[in-house]
Scaffold this motif. Structure first.
Motif, PDB file in Angstrom:
ATOM      1  N   TYR A 140       2.060  -6.772   4.727  1.00 38.01           N
ATOM      2  CA  TYR A 140       1.591  -6.225   5.986  1.00 38.01           C
ATOM      3  C   TYR A 140       1.206  -4.721   5.992  1.00 38.01           C
ATOM      4  O   TYR A 140       0.558  -4.261   6.990  1.00 38.01           O
ATOM      5  CB  TYR A 140       2.531  -6.609   7.167  1.00 38.01           C
ATOM      6  CG  TYR A 140       2.459  -7.982   7.526  1.00 38.01           C
ATOM      7  CD1 TYR A 140       1.514  -8.639   8.097  1.00 38.01           C
ATOM      8  CD2 TYR A 140       3.757  -8.816   7.078  1.00 38.01           C
ATOM      9  CE1 TYR A 140       1.772  -9.876   8.203  1.00 38.01           C
ATOM     10  CE2 TYR A 140       3.655 -10.184   7.239  1.00 38.01           C
ATOM     11  CZ  TYR A 140       3.010 -10.805   7.770  1.00 38.01           C
ATOM     12  OH  TYR A 140       2.907 -12.211   7.918  1.00 38.01           O
ATOM     13  N   LYS A 141       1.138  -4.102   4.674  1.00 37.47           N
ATOM     14  CA  LYS A 141       0.757  -2.816   4.521  1.00 37.47           C
ATOM     15  C   LYS A 141      -0.978  -2.834   4.865  1.00 37.47           C
ATOM     16  O   LYS A 141      -1.514  -1.732   5.370  1.00 37.47           O
ATOM     17  CB  LYS A 141       0.973  -2.477   3.225  1.00 37.47           C
ATOM     18  CG  LYS A 141       2.536  -2.069   3.213  1.00 37.47           C
ATOM     19  CD  LYS A 141       2.732  -0.641   4.099  1.00 37.47           C
ATOM     20  CE  LYS A 141       4.244  -0.030   3.988  1.00 37.47           C
ATOM     21  NZ  LYS A 141       4.720   0.185   2.752  1.00 37.47           N
ATOM     22  N   ALA A 142      -1.708  -3.901   4.246  1.00 34.48           N
ATOM     23  CA  ALA A 142      -3.240  -3.724   4.429  1.00 34.48           C
ATOM     24  C   ALA A 142      -3.281  -4.081   5.749  1.00 34.48           C
ATOM     25  O   ALA A 142      -4.584  -3.496   6.065  1.00 34.48           O
ATOM     26  CB  ALA A 142      -3.719  -4.985   3.283  1.00 34.48           C
ATOM     27  N   LEU A 143      -2.678  -4.881   6.611  1.00 34.68           N
ATOM     28  CA  LEU A 143      -2.998  -4.862   8.029  1.00 34.68           C
ATOM     29  C   LEU A 143      -2.971  -3.745   8.831  1.00 34.68           C
ATOM     30  O   LEU A 143      -3.661  -3.400   9.492  1.00 34.68           O
ATOM     31  CB  LEU A 143      -2.142  -6.214   8.517  1.00 34.68           C
ATOM     32  CG  LEU A 143      -2.349  -6.606  10.211  1.00 34.68           C
ATOM     33  CD1 LEU A 143      -3.860  -7.051  10.219  1.00 34.68           C
ATOM     34  CD2 LEU A 143      -1.266  -7.489  10.469  1.00 34.68           C
ATOM     35  N   GLU A 144      -1.687  -3.105   8.351  1.00 33.99           N
ATOM     36  CA  GLU A 144      -1.561  -2.002   9.174  1.00 33.99           C
ATOM     37  C   GLU A 144      -2.555  -0.796   8.711  1.00 33.99           C
ATOM     38  O   GLU A 144      -3.223  -0.202   9.777  1.00 33.99           O
ATOM     39  CB  GLU A 144       0.038  -1.418   8.560  1.00 33.99           C
ATOM     40  CG  GLU A 144       0.063   0.113   9.166  1.00 33.99           C
ATOM     41  CD  GLU A 144       1.734   0.638   8.945  1.00 33.99           C
ATOM     42  OE1 GLU A 144       1.961   1.488   9.743  1.00 33.99           O
ATOM     43  OE2 GLU A 144       2.131   0.098   7.828  1.00 33.99           O
ATOM     44  N   LYS A 145      -3.103  -0.806   7.436  1.00 31.47           N
ATOM     45  CA  LYS A 145      -4.189   0.042   7.121  1.00 31.47           C
ATOM     46  C   LYS A 145      -5.419  -0.155   7.721  1.00 31.47           C
ATOM     47  O   LYS A 145      -6.045   0.776   8.325  1.00 31.47           O
ATOM     48  CB  LYS A 145      -4.469  -0.036   5.598  1.00 31.47           C
ATOM     49  CG  LYS A 145      -5.648   0.882   5.263  1.00 31.47           C
ATOM     50  CD  LYS A 145      -5.764   0.760   3.702  1.00 31.47           C
ATOM     51  CE  LYS A 145      -6.841   1.666   3.038  1.00 31.47           C
ATOM     52  NZ  LYS A 145      -6.886   1.575   1.533  1.00 31.47           N
ATOM     53  N   ALA A 146      -5.877  -1.490   7.958  1.00 31.78           N
ATOM     54  CA  ALA A 146      -7.116  -1.991   8.649  1.00 31.78           C
ATOM     55  C   ALA A 146      -6.912  -1.583  10.299  1.00 31.78           C
ATOM     56  O   ALA A 146      -8.077  -1.249  10.590  1.00 31.78           O
ATOM     57  CB  ALA A 146      -7.308  -3.540   8.523  1.00 31.78           C
TER      58      ALA A 146
END
Length: 306
Positions: A140-146
């Motif tokens: 979920y780090k990619a979602l947070e970044k997006a």
């Protein structure tokens, strides 16, 4: 918490059909009886990929690769390896031993050594029903970044630059598909995930859903943000009971942790998703037939421009 050992037991469809879940249960009971349950982390994973060697048990920190494990082998692994510190060589996968009798860790076995796993990176490495294991792998780090540092256009541009394409015969660029959907004007948009495999014995989508379901959820949420959708559907054939169960567990966990629902990660973005079960029609892998089926109509393709 630091554990003395980690024991990974394959919980994929292939191994479970050979009683791997009974092996997992016996390992946990044996550790409990011997008073060391708190020292050992036992993980039910997804598929390791080498189904012919199942049931598979991997013991770390050594990465000992035990194959064709039987219920009667459990006490030997617990007593000699986990408690005694001596790898049980006669239970190892045949290619996990050198000609000199030295033990190769799981990652050095020829079948795995030259693989570079991307979509399957977490399959066999994390607990498939444990969101905390996924988070430890930067889940979920990619979602947070997006959501927190990228515009929708930037997300789409990143996917376009990645070169990611559909895996069907057309090889259609994913970023272009997202861009078309982003530009389309509509009060309501959806993300549809095609996890319907019509080929007998196919394991591509099944392996990811069984072994790393949160990766699918995170990807769909990112797609939803990029194109302006607040709802997603995963279309899975009903013959995949393990995949369906684990995906539903993951969806529930993601909602509980705030990765699905309203105000995701403290932003104004909302996205939720549901599973839709297919009846096993081969044609429903085609997108217009799949959409018809999701809507409760007969699963037939619709003619349309290319």
């Amino acid at each position: 918490m630091t554990y003395k050992n980690q024991v990974l037991v394959c919980g994929g469809t292939g191994c479970t059909s050979s009683s791997s879940l009974k092996i997992l249960e016996k390992i946990e009971n044996s550790l409990q009886e011997k008073g060391i349950r708190e020292e050992v982390k036992v993980i039910k994973t997804g598929c390791f990929g080498l189904c012919a060697a199942g049931p598979i048990v991997i013991v770390y920190p050594e990465g000992a690769f035990y194959s064709h494990v039987k219920l009667e082998d459990v006490d030997k692994i617990v007593d000699e390896h986990i408690i005694g510190g001596n790898i049980v060589k006669d239970l190892l996968y045949k290619e996990a031993l050198t000609e000199e009798g030295e033990v190769k860790p799981f990652e050095e076995v020829p079948f795995y050594k030259n693989q570079m796993r991307i979509a399957l990176a977490n399959c066999g490495a994390i607990g498939a029903e444990n969101i905390d294991d996924y988070l430890e792998k930067d889940g979920y780090k990619a979602l947070e970044k997006a959501l927190k540092s990228m515009s929708r256009e930037e997300v789409i541009d990143t996917v376009k630059k990645s070169g990611l394409r559909g895996r069907g015969g057309g090889g259609f660029p994913t970023g272009l598909k997202w861009e078309f959907t982003y530009k389309a004007e509509s009060d309501q948009k959806y993300v549809a995930c095609n996890a319907d495999e019509g080929d007998p014995g196919a394991f591509m989508d099944r392996s990811i859903l069984e072994g790393d379901p949160h990766a699918v959820i995170e990807a769909m949420a990112i797609a939803g943000y990029a194109v302006g959708a607040n709802m997603g559907y995963v279309y899975v054939r009903a013959e995949y009971p393990v995949a369906i169960e684990r995906l539903q567990i993951a969806i529930d966990q993601a909602r509980e942790k705030g990765y699905l629902g309203k105000n995701i990660l403290g932003t104004d973005f909302e996205f939720d998703m549901e599973i839709r079960l297919g009846a096993g029609a081969f044609v429903c892998g085609e997108e217009t037939a799949l959409i018809n089926s999701i809507e409760g109509k007969r699963g037939m393709p619709r003619p349309r421009p290319p």
